[in-house]
Write an enzyme that holds these catalytic residues in place. Structure first.
Site, mmCIF file in Angstrom:
data_model
loop_
_atom_site.group_PDB
_atom_site.id
_atom_site.type_symbol
_atom_site.label_atom_id
_atom_site.label_comp_id
_atom_site.label_asym_id
_atom_site.label_seq_id
_atom_site.Cartn_x
_atom_site.Cartn_y
_atom_site.Cartn_z
ATOM 1 N N GLY A 1 0.700 -1.156 -0.046
ATOM 2 C CA GLY A 1 0.027 -0.037 0.011
ATOM 3 C C GLY A 1 0.690 1.192 0.019
ATOM 4 N N GLU A 2 2.098 1.155 0.562
ATOM 5 C CA GLU A 2 2.810 2.345 0.474
ATOM 6 C C GLU A 2 3.337 2.822 -0.928
ATOM 7 O OE1 GLU A 2 6.830 3.987 2.709
ATOM 8 O OE2 GLU A 2 5.856 1.801 3.383
ATOM 9 N N SER A 3 3.352 4.287 -1.104
ATOM 10 C CA SER A 3 3.804 4.637 -2.645
ATOM 11 C C SER A 3 4.823 4.360 -2.907
ATOM 12 C CB SER A 3 3.447 5.921 -2.863
ATOM 13 O OG SER A 3 3.849 7.045 -1.712
#
Length: 1425
Positions: free
Chosen positions: A614-616
Site C-alpha cells: 500500500g505504501e507509494s
C-alpha cells in the site's frame, strides 16, 4: 509384329486352352479388362448424352442437328477414345498417359451443356478409374492427370442444375471422387495448393448441404465423412515427409516435383483450429449462412478431424515446427477454453484429443499438459461443472492413468519440478476425494465407482513396477541434501553429475529425488515464512535451500516459485528499501520474460505473482524494477527511455484504480488517459493507437493490484496463456521415463495416506462382491509397495483389515461374532487379506503385529483354527510333556494346542454362497497359488469358514519367521507375550484363559524355534518384556508362568539338540552360549514369578530336564544352564512321581563313565547330588549310592589337577556357575581350583551329615573321610592354606553343628533315642577330625597359623567332652573316644617333631595345659615329667 512360317505350322492349342502352369495371371488379361471397362463407360456416357427427355416426341431436323452440334465435341472425343481402346499398344495402360482416357470424361464433368445425368455418369467413370488404379505415380503424365481431375471437380457447375435430387446425386459423386483422388497411389503428386483446394471444395459442399436447405441429411453426412477421409489421407503421409525445419523447404519440394508436404498440413490444421475458434460464426443463420446447426456441432466436427490428424501424424508432428506451434498454442488454448462450455460429448472428445497429444507429443507439451490438468480435468473432476461433466472428466482421467508410464512421468515431470504444480499428487488426492463414500449416502454413484476404479488402477500400476528381487536397506532410501544448489534452474546433465558421499556419481534417479525433497522443504519453508519471515529464512538456510548468508538470486527464486506463499508478504519484502531486498527485487524481476508482450499483459503477468504493497514508495520501487526489465526486452521500440515505461506503468495503475474502484464516481475517459500521457516518451507522444489499446484492455479487464484474496479461482485468460506459451519455449522438456524402484516408492508416498483411508472407507461401506474384491486388490497393492521401508503405512493397513474382520469387536458376543463371520463375505475377505499380507510382507510389519495376534487369538476362541497352526513346524513339532498338571481340573485334557474339529458341527443356518469373486481373488492372495478353488465349493457355514482359515495359512507367519528382520520379529514376539500376559484380552472362564495363554506360548515357541540361529539377537528385548508383563494391572502369574516354562523347555530341547553348525553358517562363535544363557534366564524368571509351578508342572519340567540331561547334556555349554537344569531336577525330584526318573538322571550324570561333569559344572552337580542324598523320600540305598558317587568324584578333581586345569586363571567358569556363599569366597582366595571344588564337595557332605536319618549322617561322615583319603592318595595338593580351609569350613563346622544338634536333642523331653543317635554321629565326626588331622599333619604344620589351628582342635575336643557330660551325664562314648584321639594326634605330632619342647615355643606349654583340662587321664602318658 511380323509373323514367321513357323507360326503357321504350330499345331499346339490356342492360348485359351493351354495348360495353366502357375497362379500368375497374364498381365495382358488385366489390360484387356481395363479396355472393356473403359469401353463400357464410354458407351454408357454416349447413351446418356444422346438420350432425349421424351424419346417419342418429334424434333425438327434443324433442332436435332443443333443439339447434335452442341454435343459434337464431347461425343467426338468419346468416339475417339473408343477407337483407341482395343488397338495394339506398345505397353500396358499403366504406362500410358492418363489424359488419353481421362480427358473425355473430365470434359463432360466441366461442360455447361451436359445434362446432370451425363455429369453423374462421367464422375462415376472417373471414380472407377481411380479405384482400380489404372495409373499410379510412375505413369507418364500422372501429375497433370491428378491436377486435371481436381480442376474438373472444382469447375463442375452446380448452379445449372435446377433439380435438387440431380444436384445432390452429382455432389455425392464429386465427394466420392475427391476422397478416391486423395487415396489413389498418385495422390502424393498433388501440390500443397491442390490439397488445400480439395479440402476447401469438400468443406464448401459441407456448407452448401447445410445452408441451402436443398441438401439432405445423407449429403451432409457424406460430405463430413469425405472431409474425414481426405484428412486421413493427407496426414497419413506426414510420417514419411522429411523434417523440413520451419517449412521453407515446401516450395523447393513443389518445384522439384516431390508432391505435397507439411505446408498444406499446416494450412489444414490451422483451418481446423480456426473452426474451433470461430464456432459461433459457423452456425446456420436465418439468412441461410453457415454450415452447422449448433456450436456444439462445429466443435465435434472439428475435434473429430483434429483427432484423426493427431492419430495419423503421431510423433512426426514434432518434426515440423509450424505444425507443432499450432498445437502448442492455438489448439491447446481452445481445448482448455471450450472444455467446460459445451456438452459432455464435447468434453469427451477434447479429453480424447488431449490423450492422443500426450501419447505422441508430450515431450513438447509440458506446460500445456499441466494447464489442461489443472484448468480442465481436475476442476471438472471436482464437480465444479455438474455431475455429467464430472463423470466424463473422471473417465478421461482414468484413461490417462491406464497408460503404462503416465503415473511415473507425471510425478517426475511435475511433482519433482520446483517450477510446476504437483500434478500427480493432485490427481491422486482428487481420485480419493471423488471415490470417498459419503456417510449414509447409500450405494456408490457412477462417479465414485469410476474414481475408485482409477485409484485401484493407479496403485496397482505402482505396485507392479516397484517390486525388485532384493529390497535395498532402509538407509538406502534416505536422501542427502546437505549442500546448497540453485535447484530451481538446475537440470540433469550426466557429464556434470555431482559425486555422492561414497565417491559414486549421482544418478538421474538421485537427482530427481533430491529435487523432490527440496521442493517439499520449500513448501514447508513457505509455511514458516507466512507465519514468521525470519523463521522462514532460517529454515531455508538450515535446509540448504539458500546459502549462508543468503544471496539475492536464491531468495528471488524462493519468492517467485514457492507455492502457497503469502502474496502480501512477497510484495512487502520486494518493496523494502534495504539493500538486500533491492537486489532480490532485481533478481525477482529478471525471472520474467516480457519479450514481444504489450505493456498491460506484461504488467498483469508481473503483478499476478504478488500483491502491491500500500505504501507509494514501495510501489514506486517495484514499478521501477518492472519498467527497467520491460524496456530492456521490448521488441517494438515504442519506448524511447525506461522512464517512459515507468510513467506509463504508473498511469496504468491509476487508470485501473479509477475505472474499477466503485468509490470513484467520475471515470477517466480515453481522451483523458491519452492527454495525461502526452510527451512522456523522451518529450514525445506515444502512438495514440498504442495508448488506446491499453485503455480498452484495462477498462475491459481489470488488473488485480491490491486484493489479498487467494480463494478466487484462477481462469486461463489470453494473457496468461501467452505467458505460458512463452515460458514453454525455455522450459525443460517433458522427460518420458519408465518406473524406477525408488521413484515408484516415492510416487506412492505422495498419495499413501488418502489412498489407504479411501480404500478402507469403501471396503467398510461396500456390500457387492466386485467392489470388495477390487478393494482387496487395492489394499494388497498398497502392501506390496509399503513393504519397502513404509512400515507405518503397512501397520495402518493391517489395523484397518483387522477392524473389518469383525473379530475384534469388543461389544459383540462370541456367538454374534461367529454368526457375522459365517454369513457375511466382507469379514472373510478381510481375514484372508490380513493373513496373506502378514505372510508375504511380514518383514515390514511393526506395531500391527498386536492386531494380527489379537485376530488369531479370536479365531482360536471361535474354534476356527486348525491344529496345523502350531503343529506345522517350529516349536510346535515337539512332544508335549504328558505330565503337565493344570490348576483347573476341567482343563486337564486341553494343552493349548489347536482345536480338533468335530465334523458334525453346523452353523446357525445355511451360509450365504461362497462367491466366485472370493474364489478368484483368493487365487491371487493365497501364498501357494493353490486352494483358491476350494472356496468355490458350497457347503455348511463351518466348512466354508474352515476352508477360508486354511487358506490364511496363519501358521506360516511363525514357521517361516526366519525371514523377518530383527525389529519385526521382536514386535511379533512382544505382541504374543503381552497377549499371554492378558493385555487387551478378556477371558470369560479360567479354561479359556488357560487355553489362550498356552496358545500364545506355543506360538512363541514356534517363533523361537524358527530363529535359533539368531536367538542371541532377537530374544533380549523379549526377555525384558517378561518384567513388563508382570507389572500389568490384571497380570495373573498362574497360567502365564505355567505355560511359559513348558514352552521354553521345548525351545531349550530344540536349541540343545541342534548342533551349532545346523543352525546357520553366519552365527558367531559365542552366540550359542549367549542364546543358552538367555533361554535359562527366561526359564528362571518364569518359575520365580510363581514358584508353585515347580509343583504343579513338576512332571513336565522333570521330563524336560531329564531329557536334556540324558540326551542333550553335551549341548549345555554354560554354567547357568547346568545350574538351572540341576536345580530344577532337584526341586521337581522331591515329588514321588518324578523322583525315580530324576534320581536316575542324577546318578547317570555322576557315574564314572559320564563325560558331562566338568570343572565348570562340578559345583552345581555336587549341590544337586546333595539335594537328592538329603531328600526324605530317597531310599537308603539310593542316598548311599549318591554319597558314594560324591566321594568318588574326587578322582575327577585329581585328574583335572594333574592335567593342569588348576591354574588360577581357569577358574572363571566355575566361579560364574557356583553359588556366592561365603565359604566359596574364602576358598577362592587360595587360587587353587581343585581345592576350591574339593571344599565344595566336602561342604555338601558336611550338610548331609546333619539330616534326620542316622544312616545317612554316618554314611556322609564316612564318605567325607574317604574323600580326604582319595584326595591325599591322588596327590591333590591342598597346600597349607587349603588344609586349614578344609578344617575351618568343613570339619570344624561339622563338629560344631553336630555338637549343637546333640545338645538341642538332649534338652528335649523323650528325645533320648535321637540324642544317642546324634552322639554316635558326633563321635564319628570327631574321629574323622583326628584321622584327617593325622593325614594332613605334615602340610598343616607348615601353615603360619598352625598354633591357632591346634587350639581350635583342642577346643573342639573339649566341647565334645562337655557335650557328652551334658547329654549323658558322662557315660557317653566321648569320654573314652576323646582321650584316645588326643593321644593319637599328640603322638603323631611328636613323631613328626611338630610338638617338641623348644625354647621360646609356646605350643608345648599350651598343649600341656589344655590336656590337663580336657583329658587329665592321659596327661602323664603324653607329658611325663
Amino acid at each position: 509384329m511380323a509373323r514367321t512360317a513357323g507360326d503357321d505350322e504350330d499345331d499346339g492349342p490356342p492360348a485359351a486352352y493351354a495348360t495353366q502352369r502357375g497362379p500368375r495371371r497374364d498381365p495382358r488379361l488385366k489390360d484387356l479388362g481395363i479396355s472393356c471397362m473403359l469401353n463400357t463407360e464410354v458407351a454408357a456416357l454416349l447413351a446418356v448424352i444422346r438420350r432425349r427427355p421424351d424419346p417419342y416426341s418429334y424434333l425438327p431436323p434443324a433442332v436435332a442437328a443443333a443439339e447434335d452440334a452442341a454435343f459434337a465435341g464431347l461425343i467426338g472425343s468419346l468416339k475417339t477414345l473408343r477407337g483407341l481402346l482395343f488397338q495394339p499398344r506398345h505397353g500396358a495402360w499403366r504406362c500410358s498417359d492418363p489424359s488419353t482416357y481421362l480427358t473425355p470424361f473430365l470434359d463432360v464433368v466441366q461442360s455447361e451443356e451436359a445434362p446432370p445425368a451425363a455429369t453423374g455418369v462421367a464422375l462415376s467413370s472417373v471414380l472407377k478409374i481411380l479405384r482400380i488404379d489404372v495409373f499410379d505415380e510412375c505413369s507418364p503424365g500422372a501429375r497433370d492427370a491428378v491436377h486435371a481431375i481436381l480442376a474438373a471437380l472444382t469447375n463442375c457447375r452446380m448452379e445449372r442444375i435446377s433439380d435438387a435430387g440431380a444436384e445432390e446425386a452429382v455432389l455425392l459423386r464429386v465427394l466420392q471422387v475427391l476422397a478416391a483422388l486423395l487415396r489413389t497411389r498418385a495422390a502424393p503428386l498433388l501440390s500443397d495448393t491442390s490439397v488445400c483446394t480439395a479440402v476447401n471444395t469438400c468443406f464448401q459442399i459441407v456448407q452448401h448441404a447445410a445452408s441451402s436447405g436443398r441438401g439432405s441429411e445423407l449429403l451432409q453426412r457424406t460430405a463430413r465423412h469425405c472431409m474425414h477421409e481426405i484428412l486421413q489421407a493427407v496426414f497419413a503421409r506426414l510420417p514419411d515427409i522429411r523434417d523440413d525445419g520451419d517449412g521453407d523447404g515446401d516450395a523447393a519440394a513443389v518445384s522439384s516435383g516431390a508432391g505435397f508436404g507439411a505446408r498444406c498440413m499446416v494450412d489444414v490444421f490451422n483451418f481446423l483450429c480456426s473452426l474451433l475458434a470461430n464456432a459461433p460464426d459457423m452456425v446456420v443463420t436465418a439468412d441461410g449462412q453457415g454450415a452447422f446447426t449448433s456450436e456444439e456441432d462445429v466443435m465435434l466436427f472439428s475435434l473429430v478431424l483434429v483427432n484423426s490428424a493427431v492419430e495419423l501424424g503421431g510423433e512426426a508432428i514434432g518434426k515440423h515446427a509450424k505444425l507443432l506451434r499450432l498445437i502448442q498454442d492455438d489448439l491447446f488454448y481452445h481445448l482448455i477454453n471450450y472444455a467446460t462450455e459445451y456438452s459432455p460429448l464435447v468434453l469427451s472428445m477434447i479429453c480424447s484429443t488431449a490423450l492422443n497429444l500426450y501419447h505422441f507429443l508430450r515431450r513438447f507439451l509440458k506446460l500445456q499438459l499441466e494447464a489442461f490438468f489443472m484448468f480442465v480435468l481436475l476442476r471438472v473432476c471436482g464437480g465444479a461443472n455438474g455431475p455429467q461433466l464430472q463423470e466424463v472428466a473422471v473417465e478421461a482421467l482414468i484413461s490417462f492413468i491406464r497408460q503404462p508410464t503416465f503415473v511415473i512421468e507425471m510425478y517426475v515431470n511435475y511433482d519433482c519440478d520446483p517450477l510446476l504444480r504437483n500434478v500427480f499428487e493432485e490427481v491422486g488426492k482428487l481420485l480419493c476425494k471423488a471415490a470417498f463414500p459419503a456417510p449414509s449416502s447409500g450405494p456408490m454413484t457412477a462417479v465414485q465407482l469410476q474414481a475408485f476404479e482409477g485409484l485401484v488402477n493407479m496403485i496397482t500400476t505402482i505396485a507392479d513396477n516397484v517390486e525388485v528381487d532384493k529390497a535395498p536397506d532402509h538407509d538406502a532410501y534416505a536422501v542427502d541434501v546437505s549442500e546448497f544448489r540453485l535447484f530451481w534452474t538446475e537440470r540433469w546433465d550426466p557429464s556434470t553429475a555431482a559425486s555422492l558421499a561414497g565417491g559414486e556419481r549421482e544418478t538421474w534417479v538421485d537427482f530427481v529425488r533430491k529435487r523432490k525433497v527440496r521442493k517439499k522443504k520449500v513448501a514447508i519453508a513457505a509455511n514458516h515464512y507466512n507465519r514468521d519471515q525470519k523463521k522462514g529464512v532460517e529454515y531455508l538456510r538450515l535446509c540448504h535451500l539458500v546459502p549462508t548468508p543468503p544471496e539475492p538470486r536464491s531468495m528471488a527464486f524462493f519468492l517467485r516459485y514457492s507455492p502457497g506463499l503469502d502474496k502480501n508478504k512477497i510484495g512487502e519484502f520486494l518493496g523494502d528499501p534495504d539493500e538486500f531486498n533491492l537486489r532480490v527485487l532485481k533478481e525477482f524481476t529478471e525471472t520474467f520474460d516480457f519479450t514481444g508482450a504489450i505493456l498491460d499483459t506484461a504488467l498483469r503477468t508481473y503483478l499476478e505473482t504478488f500483491r502491491l504493497p500500500g505504501e507509494s514508495q514501495k510501489i514506486q520501487r517495484i514499478l521501477e524494477a518492472f519498467s527497467e526489465r520491460f524496456f530492456e526486452q521490448q521488441t517494438t521500440g515504442v519506448f524511447a527511455t525506461k522512464d517512459a515505461a515507468f510513467i506509463l506503468c504508473y498511469s496504468l495503475i491509476m487508470l485501473n484504480t479509477d475505472l474499477h474502484n466503485p468509490q470513484v464516481k467520475k471515470k477517466m475517459s480515453e481522451e483523458d488517459f491519452i492527454r495525461n500521457n502526452r510527451a512522456i516518451n523522451d518529450k514525445k507522444d506515444l502512438p495514440r493507437e498504442y495508448l488506446s489499446e491499453l485503455f480498452h484492455s484495462i477498462s475491459t479487464n481489470a488488473i488485480t493490484v491490491f486484493s489479498s484474496s487467494t480463494s478466487a479461482t484462477v481462469e486461463m485468460t489470453p494473457s496468461r496463456w501467452a505467458d505460458l506459451v512463452k515460458r514453454s519455449r525455455g522450459m525443460e522438456p517433458f522427460t518420458p521415463c519408465d518406473f524406477k524402484h525408488k521413484l515408484s516408492r516415492e510416487v506412492f508416498i505422495a498419495v499413501s495416506g488418502p489412498t489407504v483411508a479411501t480404500l478402507a472407507a469403501i471396503f467398510d461401506g461396500a456390500d457387492d462382491e466386485e467392489t470388495l474384491s477390487q478393494c482387496v486388490e487395492g489394499l494388497v497393492s498398497v502392501a506390496r509397495v509399503a513393504r519397502y521401508g513404509l512400515e507405518d503405512v503397512l501397520d495402518e493397513l493391517l489395523c484397518c483389515l483387522c477392524k473389518f474382520t469383525t473379530l475384534l469387536n469388543p461389544y459383540a458376543t462370541t456367538e454374534e461374532t461367529l454368526f457375522t463371520f459365517s454369513n457375511e463375505l466382507k469379514p472373510r475377505m478381510a481375514t484372508l487379506a490380513l493373513f496373506t499380507i502378514a505372510n508375504r510382507f511380514g518383514e515390514s510389519v511393526r506395531g500391527a503385529w498386536k492386531n494380527v495376534v489379537d485376530c488369531l487369538l479370536k479365531l482360536k476362541r471361535l474354534k476356527l483354527l486348525p491344529p496345523s497352526v502350531i503343529d506345522g513346524g517350529g516349536g510346535g513339532s515337539e512332544q508335549r510333556p504328558p505330565g503337565h498338571r493344570h490348576r483347573a481340573s476341567s482343563a486337564s485334557e486341553s494343552s493349548g494346542s489347536g482345536v480338533i474339529y468335530n465334523t458334525t458341527d453346523r452353523g446357525a443356518g445355511t451360509s450365504r454362497h461362497v462367491s466366485g469373486m472370493i474364489g478368484r481373488f483368493s487365487q491371487f492372495l493365497s501364498l501357494d497359488g493353490v486352494g483358491g478353488e476350494s472356496l468355490l465349493s458350497v457347503g455348511s457355514e463351518f466348512e466354508n469358514n474352515l476352508k477360508i482359515i486354511q487358506q490364511c495359512q496363519a501358521g506360516r507367519i511363525f514357521t517361516e519367521s526366519g525371514k523377518l528382520p530383527d525389529e519385526a520379529l521382536q514386535n511379533l514376539g512382544r505382541a504374543l507375550i503381552f497377549a499371554a500376559g492378558g493385555k487387551g484380552q478378556k477371558f470369560s472362564t479360567p479354561i479359556e484363559e488357560e487355553e489362550t495363554v498356552g496358545f500364545c506360548w506355543d506360538l512363541v515357541a514356534m517363533l523361537a524355534s524358527a530363529n535359533l540361529h539368531r536367538f542371541a539377537t532377537f530374544w533380549p528385548p523379549l526377555l525384558d518384556c517378561f518384567s513388563a508383563v508382570s507389572q500389568l494391572p490384571l497380570f495373573s502369574p498362574c497360567p502365564f508362568a505355567e505355560k511359559a516354562i513348558v514352552a521354553l523347555f521345548r525351545v531349550a530341547v530344540r536349541m540343545l539338540s541342534s548342533p551349532p553348525s545346523s543352525t546357520t553358517t553366519t552365527q558367531r562363535p559365542g552366540d550359542s552360549r549367549v542364546a543358552e544363557e538367555l533361554m535359562f534366564k527366561s526359564i528362571n524368571m518364569m518359575w520365580k514369578l510363581d514358584k508353585e509351578i515347580l509343583d504343579t508342572c513338576c512332571e513336565g519340567i522333570s521330563e524336560s530336564v531329564v531329557r536334556l540331561l540324558t540326551e542333550h547334556a553335551a549341548g549345555v555349554q554354560t554354567p547357568l544352564g547346568w545350574k538351572t537344569l540341576l536345580h530344577l531336577l532337584t526341586v521337581t525330584g522331591r515329588h514321588p512321581e518324578t523322583f525315580d526318573q530324576s534320581v536316575a538322571a542324577m546318578i547317570k550324570i555322576m557315574s564314572s563313565d559320564s563325560a558331562h561333569v566338568t570343572r565348570f559344572n562340578y559345583a552345581a552337580v555336587i549341590e544337586a547330588a546333595f539335594g537328592f542324598a538329603a531328600l526324605k523320600i530317597s531310599p537308603l540305598d539310593v542316598s548311599t549310592r549318591i554319597l558314594e558317587l560324591m566321594a568318588e568324584s574326587v578322582n575327577w578333581l585329581v585328574q583335572w589337577h594333574k592335567s593342569g586345569y588348576s591354574d588360577p586363571g581357569s577358574g572363571g567358569g566355575f566361579s560364574g556357575g557356583s553359588s556366592s556363599s561365603s565359604s566359596v569366597d574364602d576358598a577362592a582366595r587360595m587360587g587353587n581350583l581343585a581345592a576350591n571344588m574339593f571344599i565344595k564337595l566336602a561342604e555338601a557332605l558336611r550338610k548331609t551329615s546333619l539330616v534326620r536319618r542316622e544312616e545317612i549322617r554316618c554314611q556322609a561322615v564316612f564318605e567325607l573321610g574317604r574323600a580326604f583319603n582319595l584326595a591325599t592318595a591322588g596327590d591333590l595338593d591342598f597346600g597349607p592354606a587349603g588344609c586349614l580351609a578344609c578344617f575351618n569350613l568343613v570339619i570344624f563346622a561339622m563338629v560344631d553343628d553336630l555338637t549343637e544338634k546333640t545338645l538341642e536333642y538332649s534338652r528335649r523331653e523323650g528325645a533320648e533315642r535321637e540324642t544317642r543317635s546324634m552322639e554316635g554321629t558326633l563321635a564319628a565326626a570327631a574321629e574323622l577330625l583326628a584321622d584327617v588331622f593325622v593325614l594332613l599333619l605334615p602340610t598343616l604344620a607348615q601353615a603360619p597359623g598352625f598354633r591357632t589351628f591346634w587350639l581350635g582342635v583342642l577346643r573342639r575336643m573339649d566341647t565334645c567332652i562337655k557335650c557328652d557330660l551334658a547329654a549323658g551325664g558322662g557315660a557317653g562314648v566321648m569320654q573314652e573316644l576323646v582321650p584316645r584321639m588326643l593321644k593319637r594326634m599328640i603322638m603323631e605330632m611328636k613323631l613328626k617333631e611338630v610338638l617338641v619342647p623348644r625354647e621360646g615355643d609356646e605350643l608345648w606349654e599350651i598343649t600341656h595345659i589344655q590336656i590337663q583340662w580336657i583329658a587329665p587321664a592321659v596327661k602323664d602318658e603324653l607329658f611325663p615329667d
